[in-house]
Design an enzyme around this catalytic site. Structure first.
Site, PDB file in Angstrom:
ATOM      1  N   PRO A 280       0.845  -1.200   0.000  1.00 36.83           N
ATOM      2  CA  PRO A 280       0.000   0.000   0.000  1.00 36.83           C
ATOM      3  C   PRO A 280       0.876   1.245   0.000  1.00 36.83           C
ATOM      4  CG  PRO A 280       0.177  -0.858   2.226  1.00 36.83           C
ATOM      5  CD  PRO A 280       0.940  -1.808   1.335  1.00 36.83           C
TER       6      PRO A 280
ATOM      7  N   GLN B 249      -6.528  -1.779   4.781  1.00 33.34           N
ATOM      8  CA  GLN B 249      -5.572  -1.293   5.783  1.00 33.34           C
ATOM      9  C   GLN B 249      -6.209  -0.199   6.635  1.00 33.34           C
ATOM     10  OE1 GLN B 249      -1.864   1.265   5.161  1.00 33.34           O
ATOM     11  NE2 GLN B 249      -0.938  -0.759   5.490  1.00 33.34           N
TER      12      GLN B 249
ATOM     13  N   CYS C 190       3.398   4.306   8.822  1.00 31.01           N
ATOM     14  CA  CYS C 190       3.317   5.520   8.013  1.00 31.01           C
ATOM     15  C   CYS C 190       4.204   6.620   8.606  1.00 31.01           C
ATOM     16  CB  CYS C 190       1.877   6.008   7.918  1.00 31.01           C
ATOM     17  SG  CYS C 190       1.704   7.542   6.961  1.00 31.01           S
TER      18      CYS C 190
ATOM     19  N   GLY D 124       6.638  -2.361  -3.352  1.00 33.84           N
ATOM     20  CA  GLY D 124       5.898  -1.112  -3.463  1.00 33.84           C
ATOM     21  C   GLY D 124       6.407  -0.253  -4.600  1.00 33.84           C
ATOM     22  N   ARG D 125       7.414   0.575  -4.315  1.00 33.79           N
ATOM     23  CA  ARG D 125       7.924   1.484  -5.343  1.00 33.79           C
ATOM     24  C   ARG D 125       8.504   0.729  -6.531  1.00 33.79           C
ATOM     25  NH1 ARG D 125      12.114   4.923  -2.571  1.00 33.79           N
ATOM     26  NH2 ARG D 125      12.354   3.038  -1.304  1.00 33.79           N
TER      27      ARG D 125
END
Length: 339
Positions: free
Chosen positions: A29, A94, A124, A249-250
């Site tokens: 995410p 999430q 986060c 992710g990235r």
């Protein structure tokens, strides 16, 4: 892309859990990036054989009030289709918050709406989130990670996984083992660890060794995350951390083929320029079909190109060409004209 180009994924099982047979590769995410349209396009790749085991939604912010169904559906539109993308890839919801009571209520609500799993965001690094007692700020007090996890686990049916995502610590990785043990004691089904502290944000280096220390300290599965941009990175992370399950992710922004590549089902080094161009145009079309306005769609396209440009020269060139354009029509024309 034909089935012949991809190979037969049935020979390399896609594990739906990190402790199941096969290879577990989750799509990470990323707030403001991995929306429902992005998940739909990525999981539809290669005729729906994308190689992605599980997706996790952008976080649903949980404050001291109930989360409405409309909010859940905005962040995870797949709930309206049984909790999966059209290609059949499960999408966990999430949650981001710090109050055990309200997080538990939100977890129960997500499960009742059909979420195949509930993921808790304790990683986060955004300042606005941390200043309001959310995300990585809970890493300063691992007991709070345990409390929230325990409350959500008690509220969610046993058949629905409750997973936890963290960083290795707030400003150093010393508490990593304590954080991992707190998540396990709270009843987490598995733990995903991004190998950076909160204060690092996304600056190097990534600490796969700290992930390995956590993996050795707990009995639940541990999923490694952070700087997984290539097959070599996946192999090195596995060797250093001891993990055999990963979240990308990235890396998926510039190398969306990495999931099938890791399964031995894509022999080329990368998607061709034309393939990447068509994927981006499908994303634009999907955003519009899902109700996004032209201005928002242009912003999302620029964002994907900016991040993907860190791994692909052609995406960097496209970003340079459209970053100052003001209309989606101009951006699409620029992409189509690029050969």
């Amino acid at each position: 892309m034909s089935r012949e180009q991809v190979g037969d994924l049935a020979e390399l099982p896609i594990a739906l859990r990190p402790d199941a047979p096969g290879l577990f590769l989750a799509l990470a995410p990323m707030d403001g990036v991995t929306d429902g349209s992005y998940r739909e396009v990525l999981t539809a790749m290669f005729g729906g054989r994308s190689g992605i085991s599980v997706c996790v939604s952008e976080f649903v912010r949980v404050l001291r009030q109930p989360v409405t169904e409309a909010v859940f559906l905005r962040h995870c539109p797949e709930l309206a289709r049984g909790g999966s993308t059209r290609a059949g890839v499960p999408v966990f919801v999430q949650l981001l918050g710090s109050d055990p009571k309200w997080m538990a209520e939100a977890g129960a609500r997500a499960a009742a709406l059909g979420a195949p799993g509930v993921d808790l965001n304790f990683g986060c690094p955004a300042k606005t989130v941390n200043n309001s007692d959310g995300g990585a700020t809970l890493l300063k007090q691992p007991c709070r990670v345990e409390q929230v996890t325990r409350a959500v686990r008690a509220a969610v049916p046993a058949s629905v996984p409750v997973t936890v995502k963290v960083r290795v610590g707030w400003d150093d990785a010393a508490p990593m083992v304590d954080i991992a043990m707190a998540a396990e004691q709270g009843g987490a089904t598995w733990l995903t660890i991004h190998g950076r502290t909160r204060t690092q944000l996304y600056k190097p280096p990534v600490d796969w060794k700290a992930i390995g220390r956590a993996r050795e300290a707990v009995s639940m599965p541990v999923v490694a995350n952070g700087d997984l941009f290539s097959l070599d990175a996946l192999r090195e992370c596995g060797q250093v951390s001891g993990c055999s399950a990963f979240m990308i992710g990235r890396g998926a922004m510039g190398r969306p083929e990495l999931f099938v590549q890791a399964r031995g089902c894509f022999e080329r080094a990368s998607l061709s320029r034309a393939d990447m161009q068509q994927l981006l145009l499908r994303y634009v079309a999907q955003l519009l079909a899902d109700g996004a306005g032209a201005h928002a769609t242009l912003g999302r396209l620029k964002q994907w190109l900016r991040m993907g440009g860190l791994l692909r020269a052609d995406m960097a060139q496209w970003f340079d060409a459209i970053k100052r354009l003001q209309t989606l029509a101009e951006a699409k024309a620029t992409l189509l004209a690029s050969q």
